[in-house]
Design a protein around this motif. Structure first.
Motif, short mmCIF file in Angstrom:
data_model
loop_
_atom_site.label_atom_id
_atom_site.label_comp_id
_atom_site.label_asym_id
_atom_site.label_seq_id
_atom_site.Cartn_x
_atom_site.Cartn_y
_atom_site.Cartn_z
N GLU A 1 0.83 -1.21 0.00
CA GLU A 1 0.00 0.00 0.00
C GLU A 1 0.86 1.26 0.00
OE1 GLU A 1 -2.55 -0.23 3.38
OE2 GLU A 1 -3.30 -2.23 2.85
N LYS A 2 1.91 1.26 0.81
CA LYS A 2 2.80 2.42 0.87
C LYS A 2 3.54 2.62 -0.45
CE LYS A 2 3.64 2.53 5.88
NZ LYS A 2 2.69 1.49 6.29
N PHE A 3 3.92 1.51 -1.08
CA PHE A 3 4.60 1.59 -2.37
C PHE A 3 3.67 2.19 -3.42
CE2 PHE A 3 5.90 -0.25 -6.46
CZ PHE A 3 7.26 0.04 -6.47
N ALA A 4 2.41 1.76 -3.42
CA ALA A 4 1.43 2.28 -4.38
C ALA A 4 1.17 3.77 -4.14
CB ALA A 4 0.13 1.49 -4.29
N GLU A 5 1.17 4.18 -2.87
CA GLU A 5 0.98 5.60 -2.56
C GLU A 5 2.16 6.44 -3.06
OE1 GLU A 5 0.49 5.87 1.63
OE2 GLU A 5 -1.41 4.75 1.68
N LYS A 6 3.36 5.91 -2.93
CA LYS A 6 4.55 6.65 -3.35
C LYS A 6 4.67 6.70 -4.86
CE LYS A 6 9.53 7.01 -2.46
NZ LYS A 6 10.68 6.48 -1.68
N TYR A 7 4.21 5.65 -5.54
CA TYR A 7 4.32 5.59 -7.00
C TYR A 7 2.95 5.30 -7.60
CZ TYR A 7 9.26 5.21 -5.81
OH TYR A 7 10.50 5.44 -5.29
N PRO A 8 2.04 6.26 -7.56
CA PRO A 8 0.68 6.04 -8.05
C PRO A 8 0.62 5.72 -9.54
CG PRO A 8 1.07 8.36 -7.62
CD PRO A 8 2.23 7.62 -7.05
N ASP A 9 1.61 6.15 -10.30
CA ASP A 9 1.64 5.89 -11.74
C ASP A 9 2.51 4.69 -12.09
OD1 ASP A 9 0.02 8.14 -12.23
OD2 ASP A 9 1.78 9.45 -12.18
N GLY A 10 2.92 3.94 -11.07
CA GLY A 10 3.78 2.79 -11.30
C GLY A 10 5.25 3.14 -11.15
N PHE A 11 6.05 2.13 -10.92
CA PHE A 11 7.50 2.29 -10.72
C PHE A 11 8.19 2.12 -12.06
CE2 PHE A 11 11.69 0.73 -9.09
CZ PHE A 11 12.01 1.83 -8.31
N SER A 12 8.91 3.13 -12.51
CA SER A 12 9.52 3.13 -13.84
C SER A 12 11.04 3.25 -13.73
CB SER A 12 8.99 4.30 -14.65
OG SER A 12 9.49 5.53 -14.15
N PRO A 13 11.78 3.05 -14.82
CA PRO A 13 13.24 3.20 -14.79
C PRO A 13 13.69 4.55 -14.26
CG PRO A 13 12.58 2.12 -16.82
CD PRO A 13 11.31 2.54 -16.13
N ASP A 14 12.94 5.61 -14.55
CA ASP A 14 13.33 6.94 -14.08
C ASP A 14 13.21 7.10 -12.58
OD1 ASP A 14 13.90 7.76 -16.64
OD2 ASP A 14 11.92 8.62 -17.02
N ASP A 15 12.51 6.15 -11.92
CA ASP A 15 12.35 6.21 -10.47
C ASP A 15 13.51 5.56 -9.72
OD1 ASP A 15 9.81 7.53 -10.36
OD2 ASP A 15 8.89 5.66 -11.06
N VAL A 16 14.43 4.94 -10.47
CA VAL A 16 15.56 4.26 -9.84
C VAL A 16 16.66 5.29 -9.55
CG1 VAL A 16 17.35 2.51 -10.11
CG2 VAL A 16 15.04 2.08 -10.98
N HIS A 17 16.92 5.52 -8.28
CA HIS A 17 17.95 6.47 -7.87
C HIS A 17 18.77 5.84 -6.74
CE1 HIS A 17 16.22 9.77 -10.21
NE2 HIS A 17 15.03 9.41 -9.72
N TYR A 18 20.06 5.62 -7.01
CA TYR A 18 20.93 5.07 -6.00
C TYR A 18 22.01 6.09 -5.63
CZ TYR A 18 18.70 0.68 -7.37
OH TYR A 18 17.77 -0.29 -7.64
N PRO A 19 22.42 6.15 -4.37
CA PRO A 19 23.37 7.18 -3.91
C PRO A 19 24.74 7.03 -4.56
CG PRO A 19 23.05 5.52 -2.22
CD PRO A 19 22.03 5.23 -3.28
N SER A 20 25.37 8.16 -4.89
CA SER A 20 26.70 8.12 -5.48
C SER A 20 27.62 9.18 -4.87
CB SER A 20 26.62 8.32 -6.99
OG SER A 20 26.01 9.56 -7.30
N ASP A 21 27.17 9.78 -3.76
CA ASP A 21 27.97 10.82 -3.09
C ASP A 21 28.52 10.33 -1.75
OD1 ASP A 21 25.57 10.62 -1.78
OD2 ASP A 21 25.22 12.78 -1.62
N ASN A 22 28.64 9.01 -1.63
CA ASN A 22 29.02 8.42 -0.34
C ASN A 22 30.26 7.54 -0.46
OD1 ASN A 22 27.83 6.45 -1.90
ND2 ASN A 22 26.54 5.61 -0.27
N PHE A 23 31.22 7.92 -1.30
CA PHE A 23 32.41 7.11 -1.55
C PHE A 23 33.08 6.62 -0.27
CE2 PHE A 23 32.58 8.83 -5.95
CZ PHE A 23 32.85 7.66 -6.62
N ASP A 24 33.17 7.48 0.73
CA ASP A 24 33.95 7.13 1.91
C ASP A 24 33.09 6.63 3.07
OD1 ASP A 24 36.46 7.78 0.76
OD2 ASP A 24 35.96 9.90 0.96
N ASP A 25 31.81 6.37 2.81
CA ASP A 25 30.95 5.77 3.82
C ASP A 25 31.21 4.27 3.90
OD1 ASP A 25 29.89 8.23 4.25
OD2 ASP A 25 27.93 7.81 3.36
N LEU A 26 30.97 3.70 5.06
CA LEU A 26 31.10 2.26 5.25
C LEU A 26 29.98 1.55 4.50
CD1 LEU A 26 32.61 -0.05 6.68
CD2 LEU A 26 31.11 0.33 8.67
#
Length: 543
Positions: free
Chosen positions: A149-174
């Motif tokens: 239900e929470k997923f559907a609320e966050k993406y009412p139009d469906g989950f698409s390739p443009d919704d994929v966002h992974y962090p890339s500013d954390n080089f020195d994080d564990l």
């Protein structure tokens, strides 16, 4: 350097409907399905743990394992992969030591754990069916059960390739705490950052590029760095489909998997290839007539090509390189691999190097070496003459860990004053940069006149003797003793008296050894030697 999660994000968007994670004989995740489940985990993690907590993964290899790892890793929490064959007591100890609040596991494994013994664990999830196995408060299960239900609320139009966002500013994080079961002591939690992984992925793609056209059979434990990076993270970031075995990788099951998947490369340990040599190649080339034919130019090339092509076909037919690591290759076996022009190489690394320290392509590989230093690492030999006098191999670079979790003493001992990792391995490096390992500094012992004796070198000769499967050479009060495990079926088949075996092995090996390192006695053991996940013998158990 490109962040490997940026590469994964790009691959996910580009290969949306392509198979990404696969369990042979089981389910398959496309990049779409994988990223969708990852996003659901992210929503759950937001509500339950936050990004500054650690998540244990104790499960068997499968597509679900891969999805679980990236659910944690792309969220920014710290993944703590634990070897599937760790005992429950060890798992509890490591979960507590790493302060994990979430455990991703299999139901049949969880039943051996006592939640009361892991007070910081808030929830355990069965990765096989994504059901709650345990939660410390009812609200957690409510969050989990309302995910769709929470997923559907966050993406009412469906989950698409443009919704994929992974962090890339954390080089020195564990990113990962890896508990390795080393051959000389208790496990320690190696702390690896996103920079460490990115450096290895960058090098791997530059040196041996892969693509969406390739497939990979993953055989090594995912909780071991060798398997995690080289058989999973690096190829998946470039569109390569990963296939795991649903059951233990027996020889017959592996050959069937190779024929089904047709992988582009094979990553394994020398022991596997040495067994293949003894079963498939040695019986052929040892025949009297074959020895004659193998000595005739042009004729021998036809024979060698047939042997090589037969092996490549057995591996699915698409293998362009066989990468061996974790131990040196038996010299006799390596000689034949070169003669038949098998596209193999031996690499060198350790968990602390995520995991590569040295590599060279099969075409340029020098027999007896373990390749050249990888481009993201500076390697030096702590010796008066690095070309001829063995010294400790030391490494420094973007792929080297930042230390051991909650263990400042071990961290301080692992690094030199100028920041080089002490590998504990002894070696030399030739003028072309090829590294030759001579042994472990902790395993080396002194001869009667102070000569350095490396048991691994002696074992190479012992292992070449008939009937020997594997061996361990030890120093007992100044006497060199070889412990050997023999092929009992072969001994019986050949009709050799068992009581003659030790003397035969000793005499055969000593023919090649200098006086100061000759073997004084051979003892036959009843069972194979206990090994680490990368198939290194646990030497500290044998004295």
């Amino acid at each position: 350097m490109v962040h490997y999660l940026s590469r994964l994000q790009e691959a996910t968007r580009k290969f949306w409907d392509k198979p990404a994670l696969n369990t042979l004989g089981g389910e398959s995740f496309t990049y779409c399905k994988m990223s969708t489940l990852i996003e659901k985990f992210h929503i759950f993690f937001d509500q339950v743990i936050g990004k500054d907590r650690n998540v244990a993964i104790w499960a068997k290899n499968s597509a679900r394992w891969g999805m679980s790892f990236f659910a944690v890793n792309t969220y920014g929490a710290v993944a703590v992969p634990l070897l599937a064959d760790f005992t429950p007591d060890t798992v509890i100890r490591l979960i507590n030591h790493s302060e994990c609040t979430v455990v991703l596991t299999n139901a049949d494994k969880w039943k051996h754990l006592d939640p009361a013994s892991m007070p910081e664990v808030r929830v355990a999830i069965d990765v096989d069916n994504l059901k709650i196995l345990y939660c410390s408060v009812p609200e957690i299960e409510e969050h989990w059960n309302s995910l769709d239900e929470k997923f559907a609320e966050k993406y009412p139009d469906g989950f698409s390739p443009d919704d994929v966002h992974y962090p890339s500013d954390n080089f020195d994080d564990l990113a990962v705490i890896s508990y390795t079961s080393g051959s000389t002591g208790d496990p320690k939690g190696v702390m690896l950052t996103y920079r460490n992984f990115s450096a290895t992925v960058d090098f791997s793609q530059a040196k041996r590029p892969t693509s969406e056209h390739n497939k990979m059979v993953s055989m090594l434990p995912m909780a071991h760095m060798y398997g995690l990076v080289t058989e999973f993270i690096y190829p998946l970031c470039f569109g390569t489909s990963i296939y795991w075995m649903a059951k233990a990788p027996t020889p017959a099951a592996l050959l069937n998997a190779f024929q089904q998947v047709k992988p582009y490369q094979l990553i394994t340990v020398p022991l596997v290839m040495e067994k293949i040599f003894k079963l498939k190649i040695k019986p052929v080339v040892d025949k009297p007539m074959m020895k004659v034919l193998c000595s005739i130019p042009l004729v021998n090339r036809i024979i060698f090509n047939k042997i090589r092509n037969g092996l490549i076909d057995a591996f699915g037919g698409n293998i362009t390189e066989i990468i061996l690591g974790g131990a040196p290759v038996n010299p006799e076996v390596e000689k034949w691999f070169k003669r038949i022009r098998l596209p193999y190489m031996v690499g060198y690394g350790m968990t602390e190097a995520t995991p590569l320290i040295a590599y060279e392509s099969a075409a340029r590989f020098v027999p007896g070496s373990c390749g050249k230093p990888v481009s993201c690492t500076t390697v030096r030999i702590d010796s008066t003459d690095p070309h001829t006098v063995p010294g400790e191999i030391q490494a420094k670079g973007d792929n080297i860990c930042i230390g051991y979790y909650k263990n400042p003493e071990a961290t301080a001992a692992a690094f030199t004053d100028d920041g080089f990792l002490r590998t504990g391995d002894l070696g030399i490096i030739d003028k072309d940069g090829n590294i030759f390992i001579k042994g472990r500094s902790k395993c080396m012992f002194l001869g009667p006149s102070g000569q350095n004796i490396y048991p691994e070198e002696l074992e190479a000769f012992v292992n070449c003797e008939p009937f020997v499967v594997e061996s361990v050479v030890v120093d007992r009060g100044g006497r060199i003793v070889a412990l050997v495990y023999v092929d009992k079926a072969a001994v019986a088949r050949e009709g050799v008296p068992v009581d003659q075996i030790p003397e035969r092995i000793k005499a055969g090996a000593n023919r090649h050894l200098p006086g100061y390192s000759k073997i004084a006695a051979v003892e036959v053991v009843d069972e194979p030697f206990e090994k680490t996940p990368k198939m290194s013998i646990k030497r500290f158990l044998y004295k």
